[in-house]
Enzyme design. Sequence first.
Site, PDB file in Angstrom:
ATOM      1  N   SER A 150      27.216   1.895  27.837  1.00 23.17           N
ATOM      2  CA  SER A 150      27.887   1.367  29.028  1.00 23.17           C
ATOM      3  C   SER A 150      28.626   2.476  29.759  1.00 23.17           C
ATOM      4  CB  SER A 150      28.886   0.273  28.612  1.00 23.17           C
ATOM      5  OG  SER A 150      29.747  -0.059  29.678  1.00 23.17           O
ATOM      6  N   TYR A 183      35.120  -4.390  24.026  1.00 19.38           N
ATOM      7  CA  TYR A 183      33.771  -3.971  24.424  1.00 19.38           C
ATOM      8  C   TYR A 183      33.709  -2.470  24.675  1.00 19.38           C
ATOM      9  CZ  TYR A 183      29.515  -3.633  27.249  1.00 19.38           C
ATOM     10  OH  TYR A 183      28.285  -3.275  27.749  1.00 19.38           O
ATOM     11  N   LYS A 187      31.390   0.199  22.515  1.00 23.73           N
ATOM     12  CA  LYS A 187      30.362   1.022  23.144  1.00 23.73           C
ATOM     13  C   LYS A 187      30.675   2.519  22.996  1.00 23.73           C
ATOM     14  CE  LYS A 187      27.299  -1.919  24.736  1.00 23.73           C
ATOM     15  NZ  LYS A 187      25.897  -1.910  24.257  1.00 23.73           N
TER      16      LYS A 187
END
Length: 268
Positions: A150, A183, A187
């Site tokens: 990401s 998140y 990542k």
Amino acid sequence: MSKIVLITGSNTGIGLEIVKALAGASKPYTILMGGRTPQKVQDAISTVQKTLPSTSSTFTPIQVDIESDGSIEQAFAEVRSKYGKLDILVNNAGAQFDQQLAAGKLTTLSARDMWNKTWNVNTTGTHILTSTFAPLLLQSADPRLLFITSGTSTLAGTENPAIPVNKVPPKGWPKTGFSVPAYRSAKAGLNMLMREWYRWLKEDGVKVFAISPGYLATGLGGDPDFSKRMGAQDPSSSSAGPFIRSVIEGQRDADVGKVINKDGIQPW
């Protein structure tokens, strides 16, 4: 013989765009479409075949839940039995739960549960699946291992105020605003995991990458419309699928072992 590609989380979002891009290539691929729900994967296959009726690629549904060791082992046994090798593994399956918890949609999960689940899906499960399938990659003459990361995972990029998640909230408590720390952390961990796999498989000739596909309005966080309002592109209108296909086809081999995006190398 066509190259065998396994893509996890392939029935929607970025995963489905990768499938479409490969299906539209001039050469055929044997595309193993991984997903938790067989019917959803089969529906996705039907969609691709209707969209690209002249494709020379073939599609095989593979049921796999990367949170389940048993499911991973079963998928591995199926691929080993049918094909005996794997040329490309695309670790695409992932999830973002921060927003759903904040919105009260995860009533059965505590904050700790949400963090653990985020790492389990995005990092731990991905590592276990890769470990399981690694022997099949080593049977390929040109093995490739891709991790879909990401743009929010870059540590250097946290200084960029143009990224919505970097906006500094007003002083005081509680803090409000768009925030996805679980998140982002998972990542960022995935980027390090990629580096470990790059190190482990370097002498085996496996080309390993982490790919940052851009800010896309997928179902990842449970609210694609919110993502669009924050500036995300629809996956189907983005260049994510063709970009990832270009990596699979060797156009970014000079950047092996790095986190890459369509414009170059993403800062650590």
